[in-house]
Design a protein around this motif. Structure first.
Motif, PDB file in Angstrom:
ATOM      1  N   GLN A 539       0.816  -1.208   0.000  1.00  0.00           N
ATOM      2  CA  GLN A 539       0.000   0.000   0.000  1.00  0.00           C
ATOM      3  C   GLN A 539       0.855   1.265   0.000  1.00  0.00           C
ATOM      4  OE1 GLN A 539      -3.389   0.229  -0.232  1.00  0.00           O
ATOM      5  NE2 GLN A 539      -3.350  -1.983  -0.608  1.00  0.00           N
ATOM      6  N   SER A 542       1.956   4.362  -2.764  1.00  0.00           N
ATOM      7  CA  SER A 542       1.419   5.713  -2.982  1.00  0.00           C
ATOM      8  C   SER A 542       2.410   6.786  -2.539  1.00  0.00           C
ATOM      9  CB  SER A 542       0.096   5.886  -2.226  1.00  0.00           C
ATOM     10  OG  SER A 542       0.307   5.732  -0.829  1.00  0.00           O
ATOM     11  N   SER A 545       4.483   8.517  -5.493  1.00  0.00           N
ATOM     12  CA  SER A 545       3.850   9.197  -6.627  1.00  0.00           C
ATOM     13  C   SER A 545       4.339  10.626  -6.814  1.00  0.00           C
ATOM     14  CB  SER A 545       2.329   9.187  -6.467  1.00  0.00           C
ATOM     15  OG  SER A 545       1.962   9.894  -5.292  1.00  0.00           O
ATOM     16  N   GLN A 564      -3.757   2.551  -4.017  1.00  0.00           N
ATOM     17  CA  GLN A 564      -4.179   3.830  -4.584  1.00  0.00           C
ATOM     18  C   GLN A 564      -3.146   4.438  -5.536  1.00  0.00           C
ATOM     19  OE1 GLN A 564      -6.989   5.326  -4.698  1.00  0.00           O
ATOM     20  NE2 GLN A 564      -8.030   3.844  -3.408  1.00  0.00           N
ATOM     21  N   LEU A 565      -1.882   4.162  -5.330  1.00  0.00           N
ATOM     22  CA  LEU A 565      -0.794   4.541  -6.235  1.00  0.00           C
ATOM     23  C   LEU A 565      -0.464   6.021  -6.262  1.00  0.00           C
ATOM     24  CD1 LEU A 565      -1.460   2.275  -9.352  1.00  0.00           C
ATOM     25  CD2 LEU A 565       0.117   1.879  -7.476  1.00  0.00           C
ATOM     26  N   ASN A 566      -1.297   6.870  -5.728  1.00  0.00           N
ATOM     27  CA  ASN A 566      -0.917   8.284  -5.690  1.00  0.00           C
ATOM     28  C   ASN A 566      -1.238   8.889  -4.335  1.00  0.00           C
ATOM     29  OD1 ASN A 566      -3.777   8.241  -6.270  1.00  0.00           O
ATOM     30  ND2 ASN A 566      -3.602  10.439  -6.625  1.00  0.00           N
ATOM     31  N   GLY A 567      -0.285   9.708  -3.871  1.00  0.00           N
ATOM     32  CA  GLY A 567      -0.452  10.371  -2.585  1.00  0.00           C
ATOM     33  C   GLY A 567      -0.953  11.786  -2.778  1.00  0.00           C
ATOM     34  N   CYS A 570       0.817  13.722  -7.703  1.00  0.00           N
ATOM     35  CA  CYS A 570       0.998  12.597  -8.619  1.00  0.00           C
ATOM     36  C   CYS A 570       1.739  13.046  -9.870  1.00  0.00           C
ATOM     37  CB  CYS A 570      -0.365  12.015  -9.001  1.00  0.00           C
ATOM     38  SG  CYS A 570      -0.234  10.555 -10.070  1.00  0.00           S
TER      39      CYS A 570
END
Length: 902
Positions: A539, A542, A545, A564-567, A570
Motif C-alpha cells: 500500500q 502511494s 507518486s 491507490q498509487l498516488n499520494g 501525482c
C-alpha cells in the motif's frame, strides 16, 4: 621675485581647491536619479532564501547595501554597488542589478525609466514575470541591455527597435513568444542572444544587414524554415548558435564565408543533406556541434583544415562512411562525439595518439574489428570512452592502470567482468550491456567505485545471481541501474534510497516487493516486469507518486487489490500492471494524475464498471482494459471534453453491454485530427540515462490483437490509433459518430450483438487498415463505398446475416473466403456461390419457415460448434505460431476475428 612666488603659490592653492570641488561634485549623483533608485529598490527588492546564485557564494545582493541615510558617502548613489556615473556630468550611465533578488511587474511608470542617460542596464537573473514594457524606448542612450534569465514573457515590444544605439542585447532564457521582427532597426548590434525562449517564425531577412554582429544566439526556440544563406554576409561573426529549433533544409554553403567563426552550433534541428565542404574553410573554428539532425554522407575531407578544432559533435545523424584518419592530425581535438550514426570500418589508430583527447564517443554505429583495450591508454587525458553498440571485439588485459570516469563497453564481445575494473576508483558511468557475461556477479564488483558510481548498465547478459540474497547495493551515488534481460534469480536487489531509474525486467526474480522499495524518495522510473514476483502490492507505493513517472510491474503473479498509487501529488505518466492476478476495482484517486499518458490493467481479474472518471485526464493516450471482468453500460460522457488525447483503447474480452459509446466518439479528438510525428513513439519524451548524454528514452510497450494476431509492440508509434471493443455484449446499430474518427487505423467490434446494416459511413475512415465486424447480427448488403478504403489490409464480416454481391474492386479483390463465411446470403468471389445461382434458385417459403422453426436448435448447435471451434483454435494458433512466426499479418491471417472466451 617674492611677489611672483606668492602669485604662483596662490594659483596652486586655487587649482587644488577647484580640483577638490570638481572631484567632490562629480562623485555626487543627481538627486532625481538617487530617488529613482531608492523607489525602484522599495518596489522590487525582496530578499528571499536562495533567490540568486550569489547566495551560494555568500555574497549579498548589490541593491541591499543601498542606503537612504544623509551621510555623505551613503547618500551618494554614484558610490553604490552596481552603479556607475559619468565622471564629468555625474549622471548615471551604468546600472548592474543582475542577481539582486528583484521581483514584481515592471510597467511604464517604473522609476527606472527616468534614468534617461543610462548606457548600460543589466537586470539578468531576477524574477519580473511580466512583458518587457514598451517604455524601454525612453532609454534611448542604451548600448548594452541584458534582461536574461528574468522571466520576461509575451512578445518583444516593437519599441525596442527604437534603441538604435544598442550594441549588446541579451534576452535569453525568458518566456518570450512571437517573432523576432521588432528588432529590425538594431543595425549596430555586435552581440545578440535570444536563446531559450519560444520565439517562432523564420530568421528575418534584416539580419543580413547587421554586419557588425560577432555573436548571434537564437538557440532553443521554435524557429522554422531554412537557415538563410544571407547569414554568410555576417563576416564578423565569431559565435553562431541556432541549435534546438525546428529549422530544416540543408546547411547553406555560404556559412563558409564566416572566416572569423570560432563556435558553430546547429544541433537539434531537422537539417538534411550533406555537411557542406565549405565549413572546412573556417580555420578559426574551435567547436562544431551538428548533433541530432538528419544529415547524411561522410565527414568532409575539408575538415582536415580545421587545425584549431577542439570539439567535434556529430551525434545522432545518419552519417556514414569510415571515420577519417585525418582526425588524428587535428592535434587540438579534445572531444570527438560521433555516436548514433552509420559509420563503419575500424577505429583509426591515429585518433588514439591525440594527447589532449578527453572524450571519445563512437557508440551506436557499425564499427567492427578486434581492438586491444590497452591502445586507449595512449591517450593520456582520456576520461570518457564509449564503444557500446557496435560490432567490436575487445581484448582486455589485466594490467591496465588508466583511470576512467565514463566507460561504455556494451556489445564488445566480453565474456566476463574485466579485471582491471577492480582498480577503477573514479568511475561514474559504466556500461557492460549486451555482452556474454554469465554466472554470478563477483563480490568485488559490488565494491567498485563505491563513492562515485551513478550509472550502471549490465542488461542483456547471462547473469544468474549475486553473492548474497537479497543484495543491498553499496554505491552511495547510484541513480540509474539497468539489470534487465538477464537470468537473475532470488529476491529483488535493494538499491540505494537515491535511485532515480531502476530497471530489472525480464529476469527470474521471485518473492514479493519489500516495503523498503517505498523508501526510494527520488525514484522516477521502476520496471520490474517479466519476472516471477508474487504477493500483494504494498500500500505504501502511494508514497512514491510525488516523484515516480513510470511504473511497470507487468507479467508477474501479483494478487490482491490495486493500491491507490498516488499520494498528495501525482507525477505518474505511465502505469502498467497487466498480466497479473489483481482483482477488485480500479483505484479512483488515479483521476488526480493529470500527467497520465499510458494506463494498462489488461489480463487481470478486475471487476468494475467503465472508468468514466478517467475521462478528465487531459493527456491520457492509451487505455488497455482487455481480458478482465468489467461490466455494465459505458454510459454518457461526464463533461464536454472526455478523453481528448485518447488514441488507443482496448476493452475486449469483458462483459460491457448496451449500445456502443457513440457520444464518447464525438470527443476523441486525437482520432480525428491528422498530426505529423516524425519517427516518434509514445513515451519517448521520458528520458532515461545514457552515456555521456542523458539521451536514451523509455518507450511504452503493449500487447494487443491487431490484424488478427497477437502483436507485441515494444514501441508504440505516435500515430497509431486503435479501438477494440470485441468479445463483449454490445448491441444495437453502429452509429454514425464512429465515422468521424478519420485517423482510426484498427477497428474491431467483433463478437458482440450488433444489428442493423453495415453502414456506408465507415468509408470515411480513410486510414483504416483492419476492420473486423464478425460474429454479430448485421444484415443487408456490403456497401460499395467501402471499396474507397485503399489502406484496408484485413476485412472480416463473417458470421453475420449479410446478403447480396461482394464488392470486387480495389482491396476487396484481395480478401479470401474467411472474410465472408457464415453469411448464407452473400455471393460472388471469393465465395463459390455465384450471384446468378442465387437469383436462379431463390429460397422457397418452406425453406424459410424451416429456418425459422429451427432457430432454437441452431442456437444450441452453434454453442456446441463454438466449444469445438475454441479447442481447435487453440491448437491451430499454437501450430501457426510455430510455422509462420515473423511474417506479415495480412499474408498469414485473413481471419481478423476472435472467438469470445467462455
Amino acid at each position: 621675485m617674492k611677489k611672483e612666488s606668492f602669485h604662483f603659490s596662490y594659483m596652486i592653492l586655487l587649482l587644488t581647491i577647484a580640483s577638490h570641488f570638481l572631484t567632490s561634485t562629480q562623485l555626487r549623483c543627481h538627486e532625481d536619479e538617487r530617488s529613482a533608485l531608492l523607489e525602484f529598490k522599495a518596489t522590487f527588492f525582496n530578499r528571499k532564501p536562495w533567490c540568486c546564485d550569489n547566495d551560494f557564494l555568500g555574497e549579498p545582493p548589490k541593491i541591499e547595501s543601498w542606503n537612504a541615510s544623509t551621510g555623505e558617502i551613503q547618500s551618494d548613489c554614484c558610490s553604490w554597488a552596481g552603479v556607475e556615473c559619468d565622471k564629468v556630468s555625474g549622471h548615471m550611465i551604468s546600472l548592474d542589478l543582475s542577481c539582486s533578488c528583484l521581483s514584481g511587474k515592471i510597467n511604464s511608470n517604473t522609476s527606472l525609466f527616468r534614468l534617461l542617460r543610462l548606457r548600460s542596464l543589466d537586470l539578468a537573473m531576477n524574477d519580473f514575470n511580466c512583458q518587457i514594457p514598451p517604455s524601454i524606448e525612453n532609454l534611448g542612450s542604451l548600448s548594452h541591455l541584458d534582461f536574461s534569465h528574468s522571466n520576461f514573457m509575451d512578445h518583444i515590444p516593437h519599441s525596442l527597435s527604437n534603441l538604435s544605439k544598442l550594441v549588446h542585447l541579451d534576452l535569453s532564457t525568458n518566456m518570450l513568444i512571437g517573432t523576432i521582427l521588432p528588432l529590425k532597426n538594431l543595425t549596430q548590434l555586435t552581440h545578440l542572444d535570444l536563446s531559450n525562449n519560444s520565439l517562432n517564425g523564420t530568421i528575418p531577412t534584416y539580419f543580413g544587414d547587421i554586419l557588425k554582429l560577432n555573436h548571434l544566439d537564437l538557440g532553443s526556440n521554435v524557429l522554422t524554415g531554412e537557415i538563410p544563406s544571407f547569414l554568410g554576409n555576417l563576416v564578423q561573426l565569431k559565435y553562431l548558435i541556432l541549435g534546438n529549433n525546428e529549422l530544416m533544409g540543408q546547411i547553406p554553403s555560404s556559412l563558409g564565408n564566416l572566416i572569423q567563426l570560432t563556435f558553430l552550433n546547429l544541433s537539434f534541428n531537422q537539417l538534411t543533406g550533406e555537411i557542406p565542404s565549405s565549413i572546412g574553410k573556417l580555420i578559426q573554428l574551435t567547436d562544431i556541434n551538428l548533433r541530432s539532425n538528419q544529415l547524411v554522407g561522410e565527414i568532409p575531407l575539408s575538415f582536415q583544415n580545421l587545425v584549431e578544432l577542439r570539439g567535434l559533435t556529430l551525434h545522432s545523424n545518419q552519417l556514414s562512411g569510415e571515420i577519417p584518419s585525418f582526425l588524428g592530425k587535428l592535434t587540438q581535438l579534445t572531444d570527438i562525439i560521433l555516436s548514433y550514426n552509420h559509420f563503419h570500418g575500424t577505429i583509426p589508430s591515429t585518433i588514439l595518439q591525440l594527447q589532449g583527447l578527453r572524450i571519445l564517443d563512437l557508440s551506436s554505429n557499425n564499427l567492427s574489428g578486434t581492438i586491444n583495450f590497452d591502445a586507449f591508454s595512449k591517450a593520456k587525458s582520456l576520461f570518457a570512452l564509449n564503444l557500446s553498440s557496435n560490432k567490436l571485439s575487445l581484448i582486455v588485459e589485466t594490467n591496465i592502470t588508466h583511470q576512467f570516469f565514463i566507460l561504455g563497453l556494451g556489445s564488445c564481445n566480453l565474456n566476463g567482468f574485466p579485471k582491471f575494473l577492480q582498480d577503477q576508483d573514479s568511475l561514474v558511468m559504466l556500461d557492460l550491456s549486451h555482452n556474454n557475461i554469465s554466472g554470478q556477479v563477483p563480490e568485488w564488483f559490488l565494491n567498485l567505485s563505491i563513492e562515485f558510481l551513478s550509472h550502471l548498465n549490465l542488461s542483456s547478459n547471462f547473469l544468474t545471481s549475486f553473492a548474497q540474497d537479497p543484495v543491498i547495493f553499496k554505491w552511495k551515488s547510484l541513480s540509474d541501474v539497468d539489470l534487465s534481460f538477464n537470468k537473475l534469480q532470488g529476491s529483488i536487489p535493494i538499491p540505494t534510497p537515491e535511485i532515480r531509474n531502476y530497471f530489472i525486467s525480464n529476469n527470474r526474480l521471485s518473492g514479493g516487493i519489500l516495503p523498503l522499495i517505498c523508501n526510494l524518495s527520488s525514484i522516477q522510473m521502476i520496471d520490474l516486469s517479466g519476472n516471477n514476483l508474487t504477493g500483494f502490492l504494498p500500500q505504501c507505493l502511494s508514497k512514491l507518486s510525488g516523484s515516480l513517472k513510470v511504473m511497470s510491474l507487468r507479467s508477474n503473479n501479483f494478487i490482491g487489490k490495486i493500491p491507490q498509487l498516488n499520494g498528495n501529488f501525482c507525477m505518474l505518466s505511465m502505469i502498467d500492471l497487466s498480466y497479473n492476478k489483481l482483482h477488485g476495482p480500479l483505484p479512483r484517486l488515479l483521476r488526480n494524475c493529470n500527467n497520465l499518458e499510458f494506463l494498462n490493467f489488461a489480463n487481470n481479474h478486475i471487476r468494475d464498471v467503465f472508468p468514466s472518471w478517467l475521462s478528465s485526464i487531459p493527456s491520457l493516450k492509451v487505455l488497455l482494459l482487455q481480458y478482465n471482468r468489467f461490466h455494465g453500460l459505458i454510459g454518457k460522457p461526464r463533461n464536454g471534453i472526455d478523453f481528448p488525447m485518447l488514441q488507443i483503447i482496448d476493452l475486449s474480452q469483458n462483459s460491457f453491454s448496451g449500445s456502443l459509446p457513440s457520444k464518447y466518439f464525438k470527443h476523441w479528438i486525437a482520432m480525428k485530427v491528422s498530426k505529423t510525428y516524425p519517427s516518434s513513439y509514445i513515451g519517448n519524451a521520458i528520458m532515461r540515462f545514457g552515456f555521456l548524454f542523458p539521451y536514451a528514452t523509455y518507450d511504452y510497450s503493449m500487447s494487443v490483437i491487431a490484424k488478427g494476431i497477437q502483436m507485441n509492440y515494444s514501441k508504440i508509434q505516435e500515430y497509431l490509433t486503435l479501438i477494440d471493443f470485441s468479445s463483449n455484449n454490445f448491441s444495437g446499430a453502429i452509429l454514425e459518430t464512429i465515422g468521424s474518427l478519420k485517423q482510426l487505423e484498427l477497428l474491431n467490434l467483433s463478437n458482440n450483438m450488433l444489428s442493423g446494416s453495415l453502414p456506408s459511413f465507415l468509408a470515411n475512415l480513410t486510414n483504416l487498415e483492419a476492420l473486423d465486424l464478425s460474429q454479430n447480427q448485421l444484415s443487408g448488403k456490403i456497401p460499395l463505398e467501402l471499396t474507397q478504403l485503399t489502406s484496408l489490409a484485413v476485412f472480416n464480416v463473417s458470421y453475420n446475416h449479410l446478403t447480396g454481391p461482394i464488392p470486387q474492386s480495389r482491396q476487396f479483390a484481395t480478401f479470401e473466403n474467411n472474410s465472408y463465411k457464415g453469411n448464407s446470403g452473400l455471393c460472388g468471389n471469393p465465395l463459390s456461390r455465384k450471384c446468378r445461382d442465387l437469383k436462379a434458385s431463390p429460397p422457397s417459403s418452406s425453406t424459410s419457415k424451416e429456418d425459422q422453426d429451427s432457430g432454437s436448435a441452431m442456437e444450441l448447435d452453434w454453442k456446441i460448434v463454438c466449444i469445438g471451434y475454441a479447442s481447435g483454435l487453440v491448437i491451430g494458433v499454437v501450430l501457426r505460431n510455430i510455422l509462420i512466426t515473423g511474417r506479415r499479418a495480412e499474408n498469414l491471417v485473413k481471419n481478423f476475428g476472435r472467438r469470445k472466451e467462455r
